[in-house]
Design an enzyme around this catalytic site. Sequence first.
Site, PDB file in Angstrom:
ATOM      1  N   ARG A 193       0.849  -1.207   0.023  1.00  0.00           N
ATOM      2  CA  ARG A 193       0.044   0.044  -0.065  1.00  0.00           C
ATOM      3  C   ARG A 193       0.864   1.417   0.101  1.00  0.00           C
ATOM      4  NH1 ARG A 193      -4.519   0.384   4.445  1.00  0.00           N
ATOM      5  NH2 ARG A 193      -2.965   0.776   5.665  1.00  0.00           N
TER       6      ARG A 193
ATOM      7  N   THR B 179      -1.381   7.488  -0.663  1.00  0.00           N
ATOM      8  CA  THR B 179      -2.849   7.298  -1.069  1.00  0.00           C
ATOM      9  C   THR B 179      -3.425   6.171  -0.715  1.00  0.00           C
ATOM     10  OG1 THR B 179      -1.759   5.791  -2.850  1.00  0.00           O
ATOM     11  CG2 THR B 179      -1.706   8.189  -3.261  1.00  0.00           C
TER      12      THR B 179
ATOM     13  N   ASP C 159       0.469  -3.326  12.088  1.00  0.00           N
ATOM     14  CA  ASP C 159       1.102  -3.953  11.052  1.00  0.00           C
ATOM     15  C   ASP C 159       1.343  -5.223  11.097  1.00  0.00           C
ATOM     16  OD1 ASP C 159       2.918  -1.904   8.211  1.00  0.00           O
ATOM     17  OD2 ASP C 159       2.959  -4.394   8.747  1.00  0.00           O
TER      18      ASP C 159
ATOM     19  N   ASP D  28       4.913  -6.357   9.546  1.00  0.00           N
ATOM     20  CA  ASP D  28       6.043  -6.060  10.595  1.00  0.00           C
ATOM     21  C   ASP D  28       5.954  -6.781  11.742  1.00  0.00           C
ATOM     22  OD1 ASP D  28       7.185  -3.752   9.313  1.00  0.00           O
ATOM     23  OD2 ASP D  28       5.854  -2.224   9.998  1.00  0.00           O
TER      24      ASP D  28
HETATM   25  C1  PRP Z   1      -1.161  -4.766   4.309  1.00  0.00           C
HETATM   26  C2  PRP Z   1      -1.797  -6.188   4.477  1.00  0.00           C
HETATM   27  C3  PRP Z   1      -2.551  -6.111   3.179  1.00  0.00           C
HETATM   28  C4  PRP Z   1      -2.925  -4.551   2.874  1.00  0.00           C
HETATM   29  C5  PRP Z   1      -4.180  -4.263   3.535  1.00  0.00           C
HETATM   30  O1  PRP Z   1       0.006  -4.843   3.678  1.00  0.00           O
HETATM   31  O2  PRP Z   1      -1.043  -7.212   4.770  1.00  0.00           O
HETATM   32  O3  PRP Z   1      -1.878  -6.598   2.013  1.00  0.00           O
HETATM   33  O4  PRP Z   1      -1.937  -3.799   3.815  1.00  0.00           O
HETATM   34  O5  PRP Z   1      -4.701  -3.093   3.284  1.00  0.00           O
HETATM   35  P1  PRP Z   1      -5.899  -2.471   2.183  1.00  0.00           P
HETATM   36  O6  PRP Z   1      -7.052  -3.599   2.573  1.00  0.00           O
HETATM   37  O7  PRP Z   1      -6.035  -1.220   2.721  1.00  0.00           O
HETATM   38  O8  PRP Z   1      -5.296  -2.524   0.944  1.00  0.00           O
HETATM   39  P2  PRP Z   1       1.083  -3.754   3.415  1.00  0.00           P
HETATM   40  O9  PRP Z   1       0.548  -2.978   2.220  1.00  0.00           O
HETATM   41  O10 PRP Z   1       1.592  -3.200   4.561  1.00  0.00           O
HETATM   42  O11 PRP Z   1       2.322  -4.646   2.707  1.00  0.00           O
HETATM   43  P3  PRP Z   1       3.378  -5.456   3.705  1.00  0.00           P
HETATM   44  O12 PRP Z   1       2.387  -6.896   3.793  1.00  0.00           O
HETATM   45  O13 PRP Z   1       4.481  -5.744   2.619  1.00  0.00           O
HETATM   46  O14 PRP Z   1       3.868  -5.100   4.893  1.00  0.00           O
HETATM   47  N1  URA Z   2      -2.321  -3.392   7.150  1.00  0.00           N
HETATM   48  C1  URA Z   2      -2.129  -3.842   8.195  1.00  0.00           C
HETATM   49  O1  URA Z   2      -0.926  -4.668   8.232  1.00  0.00           O
HETATM   50  N2  URA Z   2      -2.741  -3.440   9.374  1.00  0.00           N
HETATM   51  C2  URA Z   2      -3.852  -2.646   8.902  1.00  0.00           C
HETATM   52  O2  URA Z   2      -4.472  -2.425  10.170  1.00  0.00           O
HETATM   53  C3  URA Z   2      -4.164  -2.088   7.865  1.00  0.00           C
HETATM   54  C4  URA Z   2      -3.363  -2.690   6.846  1.00  0.00           C
END
Ligand code: PRP
Ligand code: URA
Length: 212
Positions: free
Chosen positions: A107, A111, A203, A206
Site C-alpha cells: 500500500r 494514497t 501492521d 512488521d
Molecule cells: C497490508 C496487508 C494487506 C494490506 C491491506 O500490507 O497485509 O496486504 O496492507 O490493506 P488494504 O486493504 O487497505 O489494501 P502492506 O501494504 O502493509 O504490505 P506488507 O505486507 O508488505 O507489509
Molecule cells: N495493513 C495492516 O497490516 N494493518 C492494518 O491495520 C491495515 C493494513
Amino acid sequence: MKKLKNVTVLDHPLINHKIAILRSVETHTKDFRELVEEITTLLTYEAFKDAPTQEVEVQTPLEKCTQRMIAENSIAVVPVLRAGLGMVAGVHTLFPTAKVGHIGLYRDEETLRPQEYYCKLPDGIENKRVIVLDPMLATGGSAVAAIDMLKKRGCKDIRQMSIIAAPEGVEKLATAHPDVHIFVAYLDRELNEHGYILPGLGDAGDRLFGTK
Ligand code: PRP
Ligand code: URA
C-alpha cells in the site's frame, strides 16, 4: 455493516481467544507467527467445506470401500506479500498439497492505493479453486487488486481468506467481486484516518517479520 451473502465471519470461542492474544501489543514475533498459522488452520477448515472432491477406492485391512477425497491439483493458495506468507503454513497443516502462487502488493502510504510488484502463479491456475491469503482486509484495495490480477489470468473460482477485516474493506471487495466468497476470522469496527484497522493489531507484516 449490512449483512452480505458471500461473507463468512467465524464466530467461535477458539478463534476469539487466539485473536485476543494476537492483538496484544505484548505478543512478540514467535507467538504472533504461530497464532497467525493456527487461526489460518481454523479458517481453512471452514473455507474447505465445499472443496471439490472425487471418489477414490481404498483398501482397508478388512475390505475395499469408496471414499471421497479432495480432487488432486484442484486447489491453490495465493498469499499477498508480505503478510499473506504467514498464513501459508496454516493451510498446509491441513492440506499439504495445495499449490502456492505469490502476488506482491504494497500500500502506498500516502494514497493507500495498492502497488503491484510481483506475480508468480502455478501452472494451470485458471482451472483451480484459488484462495487469496492476506491477514488484513483494511480498505480492501489490495484484495481487489490481487483478485483483478487473478481474473486477468483466467481464474474463475476465487475466495479470500483474512484474519481481521474492516467493514469498509469487506464492502469494497464484495462490491467489486460479488462472486468471491470472503472468509474472515473477525470483523473489526472501522478504519482510522491512516487506513489502519481499529482495534486491529497494527501492521501485520512488521509483526510477523519483526521489521519494526
Ligand atoms: C497490508 C496487508 C494487506 C494490506 C491491506 O500490507 O497485509 O496486504 O496492507 O490493506 P488494504 O486493504 O487497505 O489494501 P502492506 O501494504 O502493509 O504490505 P506488507 O505486507 O508488505 O507489509
Ligand atoms: N495493513 C495492516 O497490516 N494493518 C492494518 O491495520 C491495515 C493494513
